[in-house]
Design an enzyme around this catalytic site. Sequence first.
Site, PDB file in Angstrom:
ATOM      1  N   THR A 163      26.750 -40.879 -15.998  1.00 45.22           N
ATOM      2  CA  THR A 163      26.718 -39.851 -14.952  1.00 45.22           C
ATOM      3  C   THR A 163      25.390 -39.098 -15.003  1.00 45.22           C
ATOM      4  O   THR A 163      24.928 -38.713 -16.074  1.00 45.22           O
ATOM      5  CB  THR A 163      27.906 -38.878 -15.138  1.00 45.22           C
ATOM      6  OG1 THR A 163      29.093 -39.657 -15.101  1.00 45.22           O
ATOM      7  CG2 THR A 163      27.944 -37.827 -14.046  1.00 45.22           C
ATOM      8  N   GLN A 189       1.867 -37.765 -21.190  1.00 46.66           N
ATOM      9  CA  GLN A 189       0.897 -36.658 -21.260  1.00 46.66           C
ATOM     10  C   GLN A 189      -0.024 -36.630 -20.042  1.00 46.66           C
ATOM     11  O   GLN A 189      -0.659 -35.607 -19.771  1.00 46.66           O
ATOM     12  CB  GLN A 189       0.049 -36.774 -22.538  1.00 46.66           C
ATOM     13  CG  GLN A 189       0.840 -36.581 -23.823  1.00 46.66           C
ATOM     14  CD  GLN A 189       1.313 -35.143 -24.029  1.00 46.66           C
ATOM     15  OE1 GLN A 189       0.807 -34.195 -23.415  1.00 46.66           O
ATOM     16  NE2 GLN A 189       2.310 -34.962 -24.885  1.00 46.66           N
ATOM     17  N   SER A 229       8.351 -37.831 -19.190  1.00 41.92           N
ATOM     18  CA  SER A 229       9.404 -36.837 -19.441  1.00 41.92           C
ATOM     19  C   SER A 229       9.177 -35.601 -18.588  1.00 41.92           C
ATOM     20  O   SER A 229       8.045 -35.091 -18.539  1.00 41.92           O
ATOM     21  CB  SER A 229       9.312 -36.361 -20.898  1.00 41.92           C
ATOM     22  OG  SER A 229      10.234 -37.000 -21.713  1.00 41.92           O
ATOM     23  N   CYS A 246       6.798 -34.356 -32.706  1.00 45.65           N
ATOM     24  CA  CYS A 246       7.752 -35.403 -33.116  1.00 45.65           C
ATOM     25  C   CYS A 246       7.575 -35.780 -34.583  1.00 45.65           C
ATOM     26  O   CYS A 246       8.525 -36.151 -35.252  1.00 45.65           O
ATOM     27  CB  CYS A 246       7.572 -36.648 -32.261  1.00 45.65           C
ATOM     28  SG  CYS A 246       7.759 -36.264 -30.530  1.00 45.65           S
ATOM     29  N   THR A 250      11.319 -41.044 -24.327  1.00 46.41           N
ATOM     30  CA  THR A 250      11.774 -41.871 -25.451  1.00 46.41           C
ATOM     31  C   THR A 250      12.743 -42.935 -24.950  1.00 46.41           C
ATOM     32  O   THR A 250      12.626 -44.115 -25.297  1.00 46.41           O
ATOM     33  CB  THR A 250      12.458 -40.993 -26.525  1.00 46.41           C
ATOM     34  OG1 THR A 250      11.483 -40.069 -27.025  1.00 46.41           O
ATOM     35  CG2 THR A 250      13.018 -41.814 -27.663  1.00 46.41           C
ATOM     36  N   ASN A 288      -1.145 -37.916 -26.930  1.00 43.15           N
ATOM     37  CA  ASN A 288      -0.519 -36.604 -27.084  1.00 43.15           C
ATOM     38  C   ASN A 288      -1.196 -35.722 -28.132  1.00 43.15           C
ATOM     39  O   ASN A 288      -1.042 -34.510 -28.109  1.00 43.15           O
ATOM     40  CB  ASN A 288       0.969 -36.760 -27.435  1.00 43.15           C
ATOM     41  CG  ASN A 288       1.210 -37.770 -28.528  1.00 43.15           C
ATOM     42  OD1 ASN A 288       0.749 -38.904 -28.468  1.00 43.15           O
ATOM     43  ND2 ASN A 288       1.933 -37.356 -29.545  1.00 43.15           N
ATOM     44  N   HIS A 316      10.049 -32.534 -19.182  1.00 45.68           N
ATOM     45  CA  HIS A 316       9.774 -31.254 -19.869  1.00 45.68           C
ATOM     46  C   HIS A 316       8.300 -31.044 -20.191  1.00 45.68           C
ATOM     47  O   HIS A 316       7.917 -29.987 -20.687  1.00 45.68           O
ATOM     48  CB  HIS A 316      10.644 -31.106 -21.125  1.00 45.68           C
ATOM     49  CG  HIS A 316      10.250 -31.973 -22.270  1.00 45.68           C
ATOM     50  ND1 HIS A 316       9.433 -31.550 -23.292  1.00 45.68           N
ATOM     51  CD2 HIS A 316      10.573 -33.253 -22.575  1.00 45.68           C
ATOM     52  CE1 HIS A 316       9.280 -32.519 -24.173  1.00 45.68           C
ATOM     53  NE2 HIS A 316       9.957 -33.569 -23.750  1.00 45.68           N
TER      54      HIS A 316
HETATM   55  N1  PMP Z   1       5.224 -40.362 -25.260  1.00 45.64           N
HETATM   56  C1  PMP Z   1       4.318 -39.389 -25.433  1.00 45.64           C
HETATM   57  C2  PMP Z   1       2.870 -39.698 -25.215  1.00 45.64           C
HETATM   58  C3  PMP Z   1       4.725 -38.107 -25.780  1.00 45.64           C
HETATM   59  O1  PMP Z   1       3.819 -37.134 -25.946  1.00 45.64           O
HETATM   60  C4  PMP Z   1       6.108 -37.854 -25.972  1.00 45.64           C
HETATM   61  C5  PMP Z   1       6.599 -36.474 -26.370  1.00 45.64           C
HETATM   62  N2  PMP Z   1       5.850 -35.852 -27.351  1.00 45.64           N
HETATM   63  C6  PMP Z   1       7.014 -38.908 -25.776  1.00 45.64           C
HETATM   64  C7  PMP Z   1       6.531 -40.149 -25.416  1.00 45.64           C
HETATM   65  C8  PMP Z   1       8.491 -38.726 -25.966  1.00 45.64           C
HETATM   66  O2  PMP Z   1       8.996 -37.824 -25.039  1.00 45.64           O
HETATM   67  P1  PMP Z   1      10.462 -37.187 -25.209  1.00 45.64           P
HETATM   68  O3  PMP Z   1      10.484 -36.569 -26.566  1.00 45.64           O
HETATM   69  O4  PMP Z   1      10.519 -36.206 -24.111  1.00 45.64           O
HETATM   70  O5  PMP Z   1      11.428 -38.297 -25.086  1.00 45.64           O
END
Ligand code: PMP
Length: 374
Positions: free
Chosen positions: A233, A175, A195, A319, A68, A147, A197
Amino acid sequence: MYFDYAATTPVLSEIKEQAIELLNKYENPSSVHLKSKGVKSEIELTREKVAKLLNTNPKHIFFTSGATESNNTVIKGFYYKNKEVKHHYFTSSIEHPSVLEPIAYLNEHSDFSYSHIPLQNILDTNALERTVVEEKPTFCSFMMANNETGTIFPITEIASILHQNNSYFHIDATQAIGKIDVDVTKLNVDALSFSGHKIFAPKGIGILYLKDPDSIMPLFHGGGQEKGVRCGTENVFAILSLRIAIDYFLENFDKIEAHYNLCRTYFLSLLKQKNISFALNESEGLANILSIRFGMKGDAMADILNFKYGSMISVGSACSENKDVKKLSHVLKNMGLEDHEIQKTTRISFGIETTLEDIGKLVNNIEDVLSIYQ
Ligand code: PMP
């Protein structure tokens, strides 16, 4: 049982084993102490690993808090860097909100225009080229893989069309990373986000790749960290954890890819064996994401599976759950699905820890739910 790996992934066990050791590296990487310099050089080792994963030079890699932030940084940062230009931004109609919303924000607050190109025109590169020649976008952002459905965009072809027409090209590879090859040199993109995670690292770490680090104005100004592209930081724990996750992917990519293909094939073959009727919204996308409809409402199916059977599947993007007004998925709508088809859709996504046994149980659960509630 967890089948929502597209929303997020559990932290890799190798990271958990080393977590205390990593957390003990508390020194500020910008301090003068010897130990701080050690932490700083470990951050640089992670940068090298990310660069290796993306096939580029570490000087193009910047750490952020997540996709994001990376998406916002490049979308707003390109505008603020080139404010004198009359901008036209261009995205697909099925982007993530972290791409659509900053563009909508700029549109509201600046002298700026944008358009969303329909999905079929992106996949048909002749149609895309005609639109690009007509609209002459200054900036374009497309996801590499969606996604909700796993739909994969032809990034190399798109990059060549956009560059011939002098447009800056950013991709959201959140993704795609860890599922398909993402080589920024081959893809020839100007910027990329993802990302940690989504690839078994903890939350709070993201990557922004910039071919030209000077192509954007930073969003955060401050102490000059990340060569001034992203001050603040560093999240040392998450950055060092990301290195372990990337090592895992670099070493096991072929095995992981084969595993996702096996999970998908096995799941679909079991559904067929049991005569469970279903329809896929996307048949050629990422192997680990299934956007799939059964003969009942998707949210009811997901709720019953989640709460009665402990099988965690989803109806779409996590989201969208934060929005006050629940709307039908803009992704599925823009892919041309009817409302009743969208309402039946569920998202099932597999990860490295998914076992065939779990998939067998999930299919039994789905069969059960359909026999009682359909
Ligand atoms: N782009 C895509 C294609 C995603 O699937 C996601 C998370 N669902 C994001 C951006 C945003 O990632 P984050 O919530 O880790 O900032």
